[in-house]
Structure formats: C-alpha cells, structure tokens
Design an enzyme around this catalytic site. Structure first.
Site, PDB file in Angstrom:
ATOM      1  CE  LYS A 175      -1.427  -4.490   3.085  1.00 40.62           C
ATOM      2  NZ  LYS A 175      -1.775  -5.637   2.433  1.00 40.62           N
ATOM      3  CB  SER A 201      -0.640  -0.042   1.247  1.00 40.97           C
ATOM      4  OG  SER A 201      -1.645   1.181   1.454  1.00 40.97           O
ATOM      5  CE1 TYR A 225      -4.094  -3.017   5.263  1.00 42.95           C
ATOM      6  CE2 TYR A 225      -3.463  -0.604   4.531  1.00 42.95           C
ATOM      7  CZ  TYR A 225      -3.930  -1.994   4.209  1.00 42.95           C
ATOM      8  OH  TYR A 225      -4.259  -1.920   2.876  1.00 42.95           O
TER       9      TYR A 225
HETATM   10  C1  UD1 Z   1      -6.915   4.920   4.082  1.00 46.34           C
HETATM   11  C2  UD1 Z   1      -6.100   4.535   5.164  1.00 46.34           C
HETATM   12  C3  UD1 Z   1      -4.933   3.813   4.837  1.00 46.34           C
HETATM   13  C4  UD1 Z   1      -5.375   2.620   3.785  1.00 46.34           C
HETATM   14  C5  UD1 Z   1      -6.157   3.249   2.465  1.00 46.34           C
HETATM   15  C6  UD1 Z   1      -6.944   1.868   1.880  1.00 46.34           C
HETATM   16  C7  UD1 Z   1      -6.181   5.830   7.216  1.00 46.34           C
HETATM   17  C8  UD1 Z   1      -5.864   6.876   8.239  1.00 46.34           C
HETATM   18  N1  UD1 Z   1      -5.934   5.422   6.020  1.00 46.34           N
HETATM   19  O1  UD1 Z   1      -6.285   5.894   3.353  1.00 46.34           O
HETATM   20  O2  UD1 Z   1      -4.129   3.312   5.672  1.00 46.34           O
HETATM   21  O3  UD1 Z   1      -4.255   2.038   2.855  1.00 46.34           O
HETATM   22  O4  UD1 Z   1      -7.382   3.832   3.366  1.00 46.34           O
HETATM   23  O5  UD1 Z   1      -7.679   2.484   0.785  1.00 46.34           O
HETATM   24  O6  UD1 Z   1      -7.424   5.028   7.658  1.00 46.34           O
HETATM   25  N2  UD1 Z   1     -12.360  11.166   3.879  1.00 46.34           N
HETATM   26  C9  UD1 Z   1     -13.415  11.975   4.374  1.00 46.34           C
HETATM   27  N3  UD1 Z   1     -14.526  11.365   4.813  1.00 46.34           N
HETATM   28  C10 UD1 Z   1     -14.831  10.235   5.126  1.00 46.34           C
HETATM   29  C11 UD1 Z   1     -13.495   9.291   4.549  1.00 46.34           C
HETATM   30  C12 UD1 Z   1     -12.521   9.779   4.149  1.00 46.34           C
HETATM   31  O7  UD1 Z   1     -13.291  13.166   4.303  1.00 46.34           O
HETATM   32  O8  UD1 Z   1     -15.700   9.492   5.596  1.00 46.34           O
HETATM   33  C13 UD1 Z   1     -11.086  11.829   3.407  1.00 46.34           C
HETATM   34  C14 UD1 Z   1      -9.906  11.500   4.158  1.00 46.34           C
HETATM   35  O9  UD1 Z   1      -9.587  12.381   5.027  1.00 46.34           O
HETATM   36  C15 UD1 Z   1      -8.783  11.466   2.865  1.00 46.34           C
HETATM   37  C16 UD1 Z   1      -9.548  10.982   1.591  1.00 46.34           C
HETATM   38  O10 UD1 Z   1     -10.969  11.089   2.069  1.00 46.34           O
HETATM   39  O11 UD1 Z   1      -8.448  12.793   2.801  1.00 46.34           O
HETATM   40  C17 UD1 Z   1      -9.494   9.567   1.284  1.00 46.34           C
HETATM   41  O12 UD1 Z   1      -9.661   8.775   2.520  1.00 46.34           O
HETATM   42  P1  UD1 Z   1      -9.728   7.110   2.382  1.00 46.34           P
HETATM   43  O13 UD1 Z   1     -10.623   6.753   1.589  1.00 46.34           O
HETATM   44  O14 UD1 Z   1      -9.981   6.747   3.789  1.00 46.34           O
HETATM   45  O15 UD1 Z   1      -8.332   6.568   2.093  1.00 46.34           O
HETATM   46  P2  UD1 Z   1      -7.004   7.168   2.660  1.00 46.34           P
HETATM   47  O16 UD1 Z   1      -6.740   8.269   3.832  1.00 46.34           O
HETATM   48  O17 UD1 Z   1      -5.878   7.399   1.765  1.00 46.34           O
END
Ligand code: UD1
Length: 316
Positions: free
Chosen positions: A129, A100, A125
């Site tokens: 990895k 990842s 996590y």
């Molecule tokens: C997350 C995980 C990461 C994992 C990846 C798998 C965390 C901190 N990181 O990363 O370890 O490898 O998923 O796909 O959990 N967001 C919102 N609202 C939400 C959900 C997300 O605003 O309800 C925002 C987040 O702040 C971020 C973006 O959307 O800026 C993407 O979030 P997400 O899909 O969770 O992915 P990652 O943060 O990249």
C-alpha cells in the site's frame, strides 16, 4: 476512476465483488454513478451466471444492473486491453486508491493524522500500500493532468443494513470482527485474544472501527473531490474513536444476545497497541464524516451473520 460526461459517470471498480468493493458499488449506484466492476473471485463467491453473488445481491437491492467482467489485475494483457478501452480512450486520469492505516506502521503519536510518517510497515500488505501511494504521488507530481485521492482506511466492520451483503472471508478469519461474529453464530468455539499486556486500559489492542457503509460513502466524497482537479490528496477514513478487543466483544454480545467466549493467547507479531484516526481533514475537505456508531456496526454485522450463517455460499 471516473470520467466526466453528461451521461451517468462511469467508475471502474477493481475488486468490486469483495466486502468493501460491493458496499462501495452499492453506494455508487445510489449516488447515480455507473460502476464497471472487475474482480478475479479471489475472495468472492460465484452466483448465477458470471456474476459474483455479492453483486447479484447489490443488483437486487438497488434494482439496477452492474457491469461486471471477471479479470485479474495481474493479467497484464487483459488489463492493458481494459485500460485502452476505458482509460486512455476516455482520457481517464482520476484515481481513488484504497490505502490503509497500516501505512503508518507503529504510531509515533495518536490520533494519527495524514502527516504522520509512513513506510515503516510491519507487513508486506502495508508495504505494498505504501509503495503504491508513493507511485501515485510521484505520478501526480510529474504530470499535473492526473488527480488522485488516497483513502487510508481504518478498520471497516459491519454490513449493509439489509443484511444481504457483508464480509465473507474464506477460511479462518484473520480479522477480529468476522471471527467474533462466527463465534457468536456458533461456527467457532472461542475467540483468541492476541495479548492483554499492551499499554492500553484493559491491555488489549485498540483500533478505530468504522462502519463499512460510512467507508463506502467516503469514496463518493472522494469522487466529488476529483472534480476540483485536486492533484493528489490523502485522507484518513476513520471515526476518531478507538475501542479495545474486549470492548468489541462486549458490543457484539449486546448486539447478538449471545455469550462470546474468549481466551487470551500470545500477541500476534506485527500488531500495534493502539491505532486510531484524526478524521478531521476528511470532514474539512471532503465534507465526509462517519455517521454510524459502534452499536449500529455490531447490529448490522449480526443481522448479516444471522441471515447468512455461511456467508455467500448457500450450504448451511
Ligand atoms: C489487520 C492487518 C492490517 C490490515 C487490517 C485490515 C495484521 C498484523 N494487520 O490490522 O495489515 O490493514 O487488518 O483490516 O494482520 N485480534 C484478536 N484476535 C483475533 C483477531 C484480531 O485479538 O482473532 C485483535 C488484534 O490483535 C487487534 C484487533 O483485534 O488488536 C484488530 O485486529 P484486526 O481485525 O486483525 O485488524 P488490525 O490488527 O488493525
């Protein structure tokens, strides 16, 4: 893992009933491989008989049958038995590891290339990895008969174009796009945007979203690479383009024709402002590049969500 042979090549897929796994199994079948899947149903729904519903649908889509065994890879006895049966007996020493982009931790520069430092991960996590990457690299270094391709996934989203398989997280989705699509279908009220005070254009987090089918195809390219006795290689699987949370909301509104309400809440701990790939090494050495853009990702995600409002479970 793959085995060279005149017959269809067997590939053992761990966690093959899940989101990325099921899409990869489908691509393997279409590329002429014989996948053997193990999964513990941690994040998969049971279909008819002993088959996960996702793989039952993969069989339907491809007209091919999938070998499946229910197994937990933490079950040492069962795993050893499988390894004896499949790996040592057949001399399997080729691995594709699902890593990842989270191994990079907080980016020191962007876009992230494969030589960016790894290890200072912000969550367990990511740490797991990172540790496994290190172990595989040591193994390949110590024993040159091993080959491995470590694939660093960016953010897979979307679904197979048929709308028959897709992402089906259990409980409240942690990741952005499953949450957004559940808001679009009316299963959840509003998206919580985790912070709009990041140092990005609109203040929300930027990620490299990649179509899951592109990601799945990356594994086929990796299997081909193993044939060259490549030693240990590491590749980013991303598009190279970053989109903000609000751009993703907009793209999904366009694909679904639905308004997606959101409210801005506090930052989520461990989140970084921006994370996107330099995907050029995978193009150079694997001949792989992401082909599907943001509109397709959202259209395919919406088709899956619309056709399966409660995922793989049959209840509405
Ligand atoms: C997350 C995980 C990461 C994992 C990846 C798998 C965390 C901190 N990181 O990363 O370890 O490898 O998923 O796909 O959990 N967001 C919102 N609202 C939400 C959900 C997300 O605003 O309800 C925002 C987040 O702040 C971020 C973006 O959307 O800026 C993407 O979030 P997400 O899909 O969770 O992915 P990652 O943060 O990249």
């Amino acid at each position: 893992m793959s085995r060279a042979g005149a017959m269809a090549e067997k590939v053992l897929v761990t966690g093959g009933a899940g989101y990325i796994g099921s899409h990869t199994v489908l691509e393997l079948l279409e590329a002429g491989y014989t996948p053997v899947v193990i999964d513990n149903f941690h994040n998969a729904i049971r279909g008819e008989g002993s088959m996960p519903e996702s793989l039952r649908r993969v069989q339907e889509l491809t007209g091919r049958s999938v070998e499946f065994e229910e197994m937990d890879i933490l079950d040492q006895a069962a795993l050893q038995c499988l390894f004896k049966k499949i790996m040592r007996v057949h001399g399997v020493k080729n691995l594709v590891f699902s890593s990842s982009a989270t191994v990079y931790g907080k980016p020191q520069y962007l876009p992230l290339d494969e030589s960016h430092p790894t290890g200072s991960c912000t969550n367990p996590y990511g740490k797991s990895k990172f540790f496994i990457e290190e172990m595989i690299q040591d193994l390949c270094q110590a024993d040159k008969t091993w080959n491995a391709v470590l694939l660093r996934y960016f953010n897979p989203i979307g679904a197979h174009a048929s709308g028959h398989i897709g992402e089906d997280p259990q409980g409240i989705p942690n990741n952005l796009m499953p949450y957004v699509s559940q808001v679009a279908i009316g299963r959840r009220e509003a998206l919580n945007v985790f912070g709009n005070d990041y140092d990005t254009e609109d203040g929300t987090g930027i990620r490299d979203y990649i179509h899951v089918v592109d990601l799945a195809k990356g594994h086929i390219a990796a299997l081909r690479k193993l044939k060259e006795q490549c030693g240990c290689r590491i590749y980013n699987l991303g598009t190279g383009t970053g989109y903000s949370v609000l751009q993703m909301v907009q793209a999904m509104e366009k694909a679904s024709g639905k308004k997606i309400p959101y409210k801005v809440v506090a930052r989520r701990e461990g989140d970084v402002a921006a994370c996107y790939a330099n995907p050029s090494l995978a193009l150079e050495e694997l001949g792989w590049t992401a082909a599907l853009g943001l509109d397709r990702m959202c259209e395919d995600l919406w088709r899956w969500q619309k056709q399966n409002p409660s995922g793989f479970s049959s209840q509405a």
